[in-house]
Design a protein around this motif. Structure first.
Motif, PDB file in Angstrom:
ATOM      1  N   LEU A   1       0.977  -1.213   0.094  1.00 38.94           N
ATOM      2  CA  LEU A   1      -0.091  -0.055  -0.064  1.00 38.94           C
ATOM      3  C   LEU A   1       0.834   1.103  -0.072  1.00 38.94           C
ATOM      4  O   LEU A   1       0.856   1.893   0.836  1.00 38.94           O
ATOM      5  N   ASP A   2       1.614   1.702  -0.792  1.00 39.40           N
ATOM      6  CA  ASP A   2       2.580   2.472  -1.295  1.00 39.40           C
ATOM      7  C   ASP A   2       1.739   3.863  -1.547  1.00 39.40           C
ATOM      8  O   ASP A   2       0.455   3.898  -2.000  1.00 39.40           O
ATOM      9  N   ASP A   3       2.630   5.007  -1.805  1.00 42.04           N
ATOM     10  CA  ASP A   3       1.906   6.285  -2.041  1.00 42.04           C
ATOM     11  C   ASP A   3       1.039   6.178  -3.262  1.00 42.04           C
ATOM     12  O   ASP A   3       0.079   6.750  -3.306  1.00 42.04           O
ATOM     13  N   ALA A   4       1.709   5.449  -4.277  1.00 40.06           N
ATOM     14  CA  ALA A   4       1.057   5.519  -5.651  1.00 40.06           C
ATOM     15  C   ALA A   4      -0.420   4.905  -5.546  1.00 40.06           C
ATOM     16  O   ALA A   4      -1.402   5.425  -6.101  1.00 40.06           O
ATOM     17  N   LEU A   5      -0.318   3.812  -4.681  1.00 39.69           N
ATOM     18  CA  LEU A   5      -1.611   3.001  -4.641  1.00 39.69           C
ATOM     19  C   LEU A   5      -2.660   4.100  -3.816  1.00 39.69           C
ATOM     20  O   LEU A   5      -3.712   3.989  -4.154  1.00 39.69           O
ATOM     21  N   VAL A   6      -2.166   4.323  -2.608  1.00 42.67           N
ATOM     22  CA  VAL A   6      -2.847   5.363  -2.074  1.00 42.67           C
ATOM     23  C   VAL A   6      -3.630   6.422  -2.795  1.00 42.67           C
ATOM     24  O   VAL A   6      -4.841   6.683  -2.669  1.00 42.67           O
ATOM     25  N   ASP A   7      -2.595   7.134  -3.609  1.00 46.13           N
ATOM     26  CA  ASP A   7      -3.218   8.062  -4.673  1.00 46.13           C
ATOM     27  C   ASP A   7      -4.243   7.696  -5.732  1.00 46.13           C
ATOM     28  O   ASP A   7      -5.173   8.407  -5.914  1.00 46.13           O
ATOM     29  N   LYS A   8      -4.013   6.466  -5.957  1.00 43.96           N
ATOM     30  CA  LYS A   8      -4.883   5.913  -7.143  1.00 43.96           C
ATOM     31  C   LYS A   8      -6.283   5.669  -6.275  1.00 43.96           C
ATOM     32  O   LYS A   8      -7.363   6.054  -7.093  1.00 43.96           O
ATOM     33  N   ILE A   9      -6.374   5.077  -5.285  1.00 43.83           N
ATOM     34  CA  ILE A   9      -7.709   4.670  -4.798  1.00 43.83           C
ATOM     35  C   ILE A   9      -8.239   5.896  -4.382  1.00 43.83           C
ATOM     36  O   ILE A   9      -9.499   6.244  -4.476  1.00 43.83           O
TER      37      ILE A   9
END
Lengths: 496, 496
Positions: free
Chosen positions: A267-275
């Protein structure tokens, strides 16, 4: 809506038969191919279930039912069809062979959907001459009621095919949901398979039995998921701070031993941003308070629907609600004894709920009668005609009602109802109920009603017992001194 | 039901605040401890949500609301309470410390529940003097509506404690479901965590976005799980051959790459026997046909409830149903033009649905008015007063109704309704509707009704336009030749 003109179903089990039912009840002729010796019986049973369900589902005028014809070959069955649905057993070689045969015989413009639960469309369309019109249309049991078809294209499927399939499903009450990429088991069955595998462990390890596991689902997140999915639900849980806050709060659980699902995403920054971004696009037009309101109204509506289920006995969370209400009535019913009989009795306080309003947010006609009915029920409890009394075989039945609509109630309007007795004898109670706007006190509707005391098994009117009449008498006596309300004794359309 | 006399809530966020709301609305005084500076505001907001929801949920008489008091120490808050609910943040050291403090100050007979989502009670009760009365009572958001509390004991919890907790939750509308063994995250959150982890992969891998994933859930298995859980649903999928057949059929999927959940249970004979036996105990009293019937009735009820959601606009699967119906009306409405006006118009054919019946399986009073309303709606569409007409600002409103009940309809009774015009002018339509038993033709109920043509924005009656009156005229003329139905012009209780 651009609908299907003629459908072919290749494979007619529970899934194929239910597709056929959807088409037929939508007024579309269906050609069926299924070599199973019991195919006609099985399809007939599914169709009977579907017709029973549709009769309850809607009073909208169904078109004349389509014609169902069984054929002995795939070639004959697909002739002239513009939608062909394959629902044969879940073996890639078998499905691919059948689809290739369909492709060769069908009109090159006909859409070809597969009901596969998990095989990727690229695998299935491999040998087709016109693979661009082939896709997965994965439905859910019972197919004649649940609206979803997951639409998944393979590498050779054209994007227009999926859009066209979606447009053609709408007129039969289905919603095509298009996935961006293919994957084994698509989206729904992947989620279900995760729950299934976790559930098997819980049974295996004796944490609970199957009934307990089912109860946990249907008393909690099952009801939530009937109306909002996982991400929108969690967005609300994140509160005003939204999805990003929720992810920050619950991210750590991913490293906890909370499931056997151990291949965990980072659950890195990129996935958090995407969600967070996708969640904003999905739900951002409504604030958290509005989402909470909609969620709560939906949950209330679902529980109330389930309260009346199984012939009025209640089911699942609706049965829990019914039991709760019986408890409240048993505890609270007595309190109303202290009502002052020197004025019309204020028996009901309520509020216009979302299930009560029409498209314009106005309380629908029959819900007024529901409030009138709740009010007369409250009077009956007051004189000892309660749940146990009715169970024992006697009751008062309403035989005649005159309603006047004098104003409008909208979603959320607070209401109260007052009741005045007009005349009584040992069998009859005639009374006058007024529904008021609780803010203004204005009368929104009135009802004059006549109830008869009956022996419900014998089905005839009989005198009420002395104790009931004794409770009724002092109220009747007090109300006899009140002025007769305006509107009593009217017939419909009578001049004032 | 043996209820809670006085409750204490230690921790008052969204979960603790909603526990407090459950208690308060159940008539129980609550002592609250929460050092958060915004605690009173947050609890107040949750309580306001809960009160709004309860006002829609039930017309049963809620007891006088309990008294909410905030205290500055745990010791003061737990004084005199017989149920103490801990809802502090999810850290084992913090929770254990708080619970040990509660234990030391509370009446040794008071029950102590923890709202933890995942920590095992054995961990939490480690340092308590009276650990036998401590357990997990894990609720689901929104706690004031969803009825479930998972009840889980630790190694030192007495079995009587869990049974007592279950009994005490019933009077506040909750259902305690007791797990056999403790495990991290219990049952519900393990299932949810599996879906969550699988869902994160699907978003991460761009198979779909969050909205699509949510739609897949709420248009399919979400609705199923609102009423039956996973095992009972799959039992039906197995058909007459039952759970064993389902497991034989779907067992192989466990070895397929259908989820990232790779630590897969061995579905050996012992586990198949266990599941089949538990499923028989859970659902075996009903045959598959009966389970199918109940499932379909429940799904219909849920979708109908959601059709009226969000102020009548519809939500989720209910919106799909509403769109389907609009399509059917648009397509099918015209067909009714061919009705023969030389007799009362047969405008509605329907069936008594499960949501329409009371505890005894009889159609409830207000559902008769619903059928009368559907019938007058059908008349209006016939004369061009359809959805678009109403949207454009004019409509006919019912102002007066007289109903007689002449017979009884039960669950499943097929009904039809006929309508005869009595008198019309440029503003008014007075008409007489009869609901018939479709098997016998007997009249079950009649309604005489008066509708007025209105400008709905101005809120006053105006003459209907020429084209509407032109469609009405030939029917009125034909019906003028029919005999006046018995019962027309009656007031309530009038002698024949």
């Amino acid at each position: 809506m651009t609908g299907i003109q003629k459908a072919a179903c290749i494979g007619g089990g529970v899934i194929g038969g239910a597709w056929a039912a959807r088409f037929l009840l939508g007024g579309i002729d269906v050609s069926m191919y299924d070599p199973h010796p019991q195919a006609e019986r099985i399809v007939g049973e599914v169709l009977a279930n579907a017709e029973r369900a549709y009769a309850m589902l809607t009073t909208a005028p169904l078109p004349p039912k389509g014609k169902l014809t069984f054929y002995k070959t795939i070639e004959e069955a697909v002739h002239g069809a513009d939608w062909i649905q394959e629902s044969v057993p879940e073996r890639v070689d078998l499905k691919r062979g059948v689809l290739t045969q369909i492709d060769a015989a069908a009109d090159p413009k006909a859409l070809i959907g597969s009901s596969t639960s998990g095989i990727m469309p690229t695998e299935l369309q491999r040998d087709m001459k016109h693979p661009e019109r082939m896709f997965v249309a994965h439905p859910y049991n019972p197919v004649y009621l649940l609206p979803l078809a997951e639409l998944v294209g393979g590498t050779k499927t054209s994007p227009e095919t999926l859009e066209l399939a979606k447009a053609r499903l709408a007129p039969i009450g289905m919603i095509g949901v298009i996935l961006k990429k293919e994957i084994e088991a698509f989206v729904g069955d992947r989620l279900l398979e995760a729950v299934w595998r976790e559930g098997l462990w819980l049974i295996h390890d004796d944490i609970c039995d199957t009934e307990t596991l089912d109860d946990v689902i249907r008393y909690s997140f099952g009801i939530r998921w009937a109306q909002m999915g996982m991400f929108e639900t969690y967005r609300i849980a994140g509160g005003e701070a939204g999805m990003r806050h929720f992810l920050a709060q619950f991210g750590p659980c991913l490293s906890w031993p909370w499931t056997k699902l151990t291949d965990v995403v980072d659950l890195d920054d990129a996935l958090v941003d995407k969600i967070a971004g996708q969640s904003d696009a999905q739900s951002g037009a409504r604030g958290i308070r509005e989402l909470e309101r909609i969620r709560d109204e939906n949950l209330v509506g679902i529980m109330q629907a389930l309260k009346g289920a199984d012939g009025g006995k209640g089911w699942g969370a609706g049965k829990i609600l019914g039991d709760f209400e019986k408890h409240l009535w048993a505890k609270g019913g007595a309190k109303k004894d202290h009502l002052d009989p020197s004025a019309p009795l204020r028996l009901i306080d309520t509020k216009v709920s979302p299930a009560w309003v029409d498209y314009n947010g106005h309380m629908t006609e029959h819900r007024y009668l529901q409030v009138f009915g709740d009010t007369s029920d409250a009077l009956l409890r007051l004189i000892g005609v309660d749940f146990a009394y009715v169970e024992a075989g006697h009751s008062y039945y309403t035989v005649e009602t005159h309603i006047r609509h004098l104003g409008e109630a909208k979603l959320g309007t607070k209401l109260y109802a007052t009741l005045q007795l007009l005349s009584t004898d040992d069998k009859r109670i005639r009374f006058f109920t007024t529904i008021h706007d609780a803010e203004t006190g204005d009368a929104l509707a009135t009802a004059e009603q006549l109830m008869l005391h009956v022996d419900s098994k014998a089905g005839k009117s009989v005198a009420a017992p002395a104790d009931v009449l004794a409770r009724l008498a002092p109220i009747a006596q007090a109300h006899a001194a009140l002025p007769v309300p305006e509107g009593v004794g009217r017939s419909v359309g009578q001049k004032r």
